[in-house]
Design an enzyme around this catalytic site. Structure first.
Site, short mmCIF file in Angstrom:
data_model
loop_
_atom_site.label_atom_id
_atom_site.label_comp_id
_atom_site.label_asym_id
_atom_site.label_seq_id
_atom_site.Cartn_x
_atom_site.Cartn_y
_atom_site.Cartn_z
N HIS A 236 0.85 -1.20 0.00
CA HIS A 236 0.00 0.00 0.00
C HIS A 236 0.88 1.24 0.00
CE1 HIS A 236 1.21 -0.40 4.19
NE2 HIS A 236 0.86 0.86 4.39
N HIS A 292 4.83 0.08 -0.09
CA HIS A 292 5.57 -0.72 0.88
C HIS A 292 4.68 -1.77 1.51
CE1 HIS A 292 3.73 2.67 3.01
NE2 HIS A 292 3.79 1.95 4.12
#
Length: 358
Positions: A236, A292
């Site tokens: 996300h 990430h």
């Protein structure tokens, strides 16, 4: 039918050899997944390019060239990676140790004591003790428990949801919020200068008529018997302007760079800061909101402290006029911070409803 434990910690302590299907990530997500401890070792051995390290001490130098070099290193990391380790951050080492201590003491409490602080996502009450943030794009569960609450501004904090155990949790965490707000201002100043803006431009724009809200999420990742199949947090970007991350020295953070997942090493005396959506919008895409996720491992519990620096809900997000021209037109349409947050939730819900994954 598999019955999933209410908390991942309970599930991990049950002695299971295989994780329930609800935690197994789709095959297309498993690229570069694995035991975080082993993945880091492998990346070091093969000389994989790593997240840049910048030293903020030089920003305080009276030598203009040294200060300019610091600004340039931060700008480059924000543009090319969207994430960096920061040394010389100025945060009290003693305070950081206390923050880790009180958080660990809370998570070491018996489950029934922690449940007194349980949140209720169904009713929109996300502050408190919980497992799996709602509306994951894949519909799968994440291998983590967490504690989430606002820590700054202090006058907006709801101390009724803060842990009363240990007894010094509130005092320590309040001071953490104050010091982190100062660090956020410094990083935003450097990032403003990096794009040729007034030093206070980003901070002034992001706080609006109020101030940045600092939201703390303490992520607790229990040991996992199949780390090649589970994620602590799925891929996300953050809606924040900046996100600061400290850890207990156990790796797990992965960032996406050039279609490769890079696992962050744990570098002593540094913390990680990465760019979020809000700052990417204001910078007209100059600074990148990094994708990430978090890995888990078999051998060690990982704890991370993520602080999201968020603008007020009603603040209008749009590229700064100084960064828009005929050659560099606006890449983002204006929207309030709340609208941006809601749009991301709706997007995730549509993925769940369609049965799709990232």
């Amino acid at each position: 039918m598999v019955v999933v434990a209410a908390r991942v910690e309970s599930l991990a302590q049950s002695g299971l050899d295989a994780i329930p299907t609800e935690y197994i990530r789709p095959v297309e997500e498993r690229k570069d997944m694995g035991d975080a401890l082993e993945v880091v070792k492998a990346q070091i051995k093969e000389g994989t390019r790593q997240i840049p390290v910048v030293d903020l001490r030089d920003f305080n130098s009276e030598n203009k060239e040294i200060k300019r070099a610091c600004v340039e290193s931060v700008r480059k990391a924000a543009e090319e990676w969207g994430v960096m380790h920061i040394a010389g951050h100025g945060m009290s080492v003693e305070l950081l140790e206390k923050v880790q201590k009180v958080s660990k003491q809370f998570f070491h409490l018996p489950l029934e004591q922690k449940e007194r602080y349980a949140n209720d996502q169904a009713s929109g009450n996300i502050q408190g003790y919980g497992s799996k943030l709602s509306n994951n794009s894949s519909g799968q569960l994440e291998w983590e428990d967490y504690f989430f609450h606002l820590i700054h501004p202090e006058e907006k904090a709801d101390f009724t949801v803060w842990p009363k155990e240990p007894s010094d949790y509130i005092e320590v965490t309040k001071e953490y919020g104050k010091q982190l707000r100062g660090l956020a201002a410094k990083v935003l100043s450097i990032l403003s200068l990096g794009l040729g803006l007034d030093e206070d431009r980003f901070d002034r724009e992001l706080r609006g008529s109020e101030d940045l809200a600092l939201q703390l999420k303490i992520n607790y990742y229990p040991k996992c018997p199949q780390p090649d199949l589970a994620l602590g947090v799925e891929a996300h970007t953050d809606v924040s302007s900046l996100t600061f991350i400290n850890t207990n020295g156990v790796p797990g953070l992965q960032v996406l760079k050039d279609d490769r997942w890079i696992t962050a090493e744990c570098i002593p005396d540094t913390m990680i800061v990465h760019i979020g959506d809000s700052l990417e919008i204001l910078s007209n895409g100059k600074y990148k909101s990094v994708v990430h996720r978090a890995l888990v491992n078999k051998e060690k519990v990982r704890i991370s402290w993520a602080v999201f620096c968020e603008p007020p809900e009603k603040l209008m997000l749009r590229p700064l006029e100084e960064l828009v021209s005929e050659d560099t037109p606006a890449k983002f349409t204006p929207r309030t911070f709340f609208q941006h947050f809601e749009q991301k939730l709706l997007f995730k819900k549509s993925f769940i409803a369609s049965g799709k994954t990232k």
